[in-house]
Design a protein around this motif. Structure first.
Motif, PDB file in Angstrom:
ATOM      1  N   ASP A  41      12.131   0.557 -20.846  1.00 52.06           N
ATOM      2  CA  ASP A  41      12.332  -0.987 -20.489  1.00 52.06           C
ATOM      3  C   ASP A  41      13.608  -0.969 -19.788  1.00 52.06           C
ATOM      4  O   ASP A  41      14.368  -2.399 -19.890  1.00 52.06           O
ATOM      5  CB  ASP A  41      12.040  -2.032 -21.646  1.00 52.06           C
ATOM      6  CG  ASP A  41      10.724  -1.741 -22.214  1.00 52.06           C
ATOM      7  OD1 ASP A  41       9.660  -1.715 -21.200  1.00 52.06           O
ATOM      8  OD2 ASP A  41      10.601  -1.778 -23.488  1.00 52.06           O
ATOM      9  N   THR A  42      14.277  -0.244 -18.961  1.00 53.68           N
ATOM     10  CA  THR A  42      15.377  -0.288 -18.431  1.00 53.68           C
ATOM     11  C   THR A  42      15.315   0.120 -16.919  1.00 53.68           C
ATOM     12  O   THR A  42      14.858   1.189 -16.416  1.00 53.68           O
ATOM     13  CB  THR A  42      16.716   0.512 -19.234  1.00 53.68           C
ATOM     14  OG1 THR A  42      16.332  -0.031 -20.545  1.00 53.68           O
ATOM     15  CG2 THR A  42      17.836   0.050 -18.618  1.00 53.68           C
ATOM     16  N   PHE A  43      16.156  -0.719 -16.038  1.00 54.03           N
ATOM     17  CA  PHE A  43      16.204  -0.363 -14.608  1.00 54.03           C
ATOM     18  C   PHE A  43      17.675  -0.240 -14.332  1.00 54.03           C
ATOM     19  O   PHE A  43      18.461  -0.931 -14.967  1.00 54.03           O
ATOM     20  CB  PHE A  43      15.517  -1.275 -13.595  1.00 54.03           C
ATOM     21  CG  PHE A  43      13.942  -1.207 -13.540  1.00 54.03           C
ATOM     22  CD1 PHE A  43      13.401  -0.770 -12.338  1.00 54.03           C
ATOM     23  CD2 PHE A  43      13.221  -1.387 -14.595  1.00 54.03           C
ATOM     24  CE1 PHE A  43      12.237  -0.528 -12.241  1.00 54.03           C
ATOM     25  CE2 PHE A  43      11.917  -1.302 -14.452  1.00 54.03           C
ATOM     26  CZ  PHE A  43      11.319  -0.882 -13.149  1.00 54.03           C
ATOM     27  N   ALA A  44      17.956   0.613 -13.334  1.00 54.59           N
ATOM     28  CA  ALA A  44      19.353   0.700 -12.647  1.00 54.59           C
ATOM     29  C   ALA A  44      19.490   0.379 -11.207  1.00 54.59           C
ATOM     30  O   ALA A  44      18.678   0.741 -10.508  1.00 54.59           O
ATOM     31  CB  ALA A  44      19.738   2.155 -12.863  1.00 54.59           C
ATOM     32  N   CYS A  45      20.573  -0.319 -10.936  1.00 51.29           N
ATOM     33  CA  CYS A  45      20.663  -0.853  -9.527  1.00 51.29           C
ATOM     34  C   CYS A  45      20.898   0.760  -8.789  1.00 51.29           C
ATOM     35  O   CYS A  45      21.788   1.395  -9.029  1.00 51.29           O
ATOM     36  CB  CYS A  45      21.907  -1.673  -9.420  1.00 51.29           C
ATOM     37  SG  CYS A  45      22.297  -2.047  -7.806  1.00 51.29           S
ATOM     38  N   LEU A  46      20.211   0.811  -7.593  1.00 49.44           N
ATOM     39  CA  LEU A  46      20.611   2.023  -6.644  1.00 49.44           C
ATOM     40  C   LEU A  46      21.723   1.774  -5.933  1.00 49.44           C
ATOM     41  O   LEU A  46      22.382   3.046  -5.695  1.00 49.44           O
ATOM     42  CB  LEU A  46      19.491   1.980  -5.648  1.00 49.44           C
ATOM     43  CG  LEU A  46      18.249   2.488  -6.200  1.00 49.44           C
ATOM     44  CD1 LEU A  46      17.033   2.520  -5.172  1.00 49.44           C
ATOM     45  CD2 LEU A  46      18.196   4.141  -6.650  1.00 49.44           C
ATOM     46  N   ARG A  47      22.344   0.816  -5.960  1.00 45.38           N
ATOM     47  CA  ARG A  47      23.844   0.673  -5.238  1.00 45.38           C
ATOM     48  C   ARG A  47      24.929   1.007  -6.186  1.00 45.38           C
ATOM     49  O   ARG A  47      25.831   1.540  -5.615  1.00 45.38           O
ATOM     50  CB  ARG A  47      23.911  -0.640  -4.518  1.00 45.38           C
ATOM     51  CG  ARG A  47      25.113  -0.800  -3.727  1.00 45.38           C
ATOM     52  CD  ARG A  47      24.969  -1.915  -2.643  1.00 45.38           C
ATOM     53  NE  ARG A  47      26.259  -2.183  -1.725  1.00 45.38           N
ATOM     54  CZ  ARG A  47      27.037  -3.064  -1.996  1.00 45.38           C
ATOM     55  NH1 ARG A  47      26.933  -3.730  -2.696  1.00 45.38           N
ATOM     56  NH2 ARG A  47      28.134  -3.071  -1.010  1.00 45.38           N
ATOM     57  N   CYS A  48      25.063   0.268  -7.185  1.00 42.24           N
ATOM     58  CA  CYS A  48      26.201   0.497  -8.325  1.00 42.24           C
ATOM     59  C   CYS A  48      25.802   0.986  -9.609  1.00 42.24           C
ATOM     60  O   CYS A  48      26.809   1.520 -10.303  1.00 42.24           O
ATOM     61  CB  CYS A  48      26.842  -1.015  -8.230  1.00 42.24           C
ATOM     62  SG  CYS A  48      25.973  -2.245  -9.229  1.00 42.24           S
TER      63      CYS A  48
END
Length: 233
Positions: free
Chosen positions: A196-203
């Motif tokens: 249930d966790t996403f990460a920003c591709l930019r930062c």
């Protein structure tokens, strides 16, 4: 006196030797040996760091030494005393500047710059990276070289004034953006996903799965997300 004939492409002796006799090859070898000793002495006197990562002032001194010995090695009409004097001036000036900067923090900052934080708690500091001209891929390559797999393992990554990096790993890694290149699908597929966790591709900023896909990144405003990963137990 008639002018000399123009150079011709088939004048191989001129191409190889120029206007000097063959005996100058021995002289050039002697000049090289002497200038090599001068360069070694100059580097030795400029300090131990000249054998490792160099600072701006050290790089400037090294280039000045190289320039001072270049022409006399190949020019028959140039003596060796002038480059020796130049090398001595470079060494003395470098040591004076180094001592001056060591006693005055302001001078050290002006000459060398300062330490900057490029990753904090698993999140890229994009304004700082832009200021120091550091790309995401270059940073990821540095972290992969430290045997890390994702940004959640990084507590701090500092970029030193001389361009090197200092890493402080997190005691308890959090989920983060994968450092594995996207084309390496086998390695990517082997990384366990954080639930249930996403990460920003930019930062690399992480967010709950219920919020990330529908909102912009609270840190950089980007709209691209991917599932965050964690380390294998």
């Amino acid at each position: 006196m008639p002018p000399p004939p123009p150079p011709h492409i088939t004048d191989y002796l001129r191409i190889l030797m120029g206007d000097v006799p063959w005996s100058f090859l021995l002289e050039a070898a002697i000049r090289l040996a002497l200038m090599y000793l001068v360069l070694l002495a100059g580097l030795r006197l400029m300090g131990k760091r000249m054998a490792g990562q160099v600072s701006r002032t050290e790089l400037a001194g090294l280039v000045a030494l190289a320039v001072s010995i270049g022409i006399p090695l190949l020019s028959a009409d140039r003596g060796l005393l002038a480059p020796v004097v130049i090398a001595a001036v470079v060494v003395v000036a470098h040591r004076l500047v180094t001592h001056w900067a060591a006693r005055r923090p302001t001078a050290e900052y002006l000459l060398q710059g300062t330490v900057t934080t490029v990753v904090a708690d698993g999140v890229l500091q994009l304004p700082t990276m832009e200021q120091v001209v550091l790309s995401q891929e270059r940073l990821f390559a540095q972290l992969r070289g430290e045997s890390l797999e994702h940004l959640g393992q990084v507590r701090r990554l500092y970029m030193e004034a001389n361009g090197t990096f200092s890493l402080v790993e997190a005691d308890e890694p959090a989920p983060g953006l994968s450092l594995v290149p996207g084309w390496d699908e086998d390695f990517r597929g082997a990384q366990p996903l954080a639930p249930d966790t996403f990460a920003c591709l930019r930062c690399g900023q992480t967010a709950a799965a219920a919020q990330a896909p529908a909102t912009g990144c609270p840190h950089c405003g980007a709209q691209q997300w991917e599932p965050a990963v964690t380390v294998c137990e």
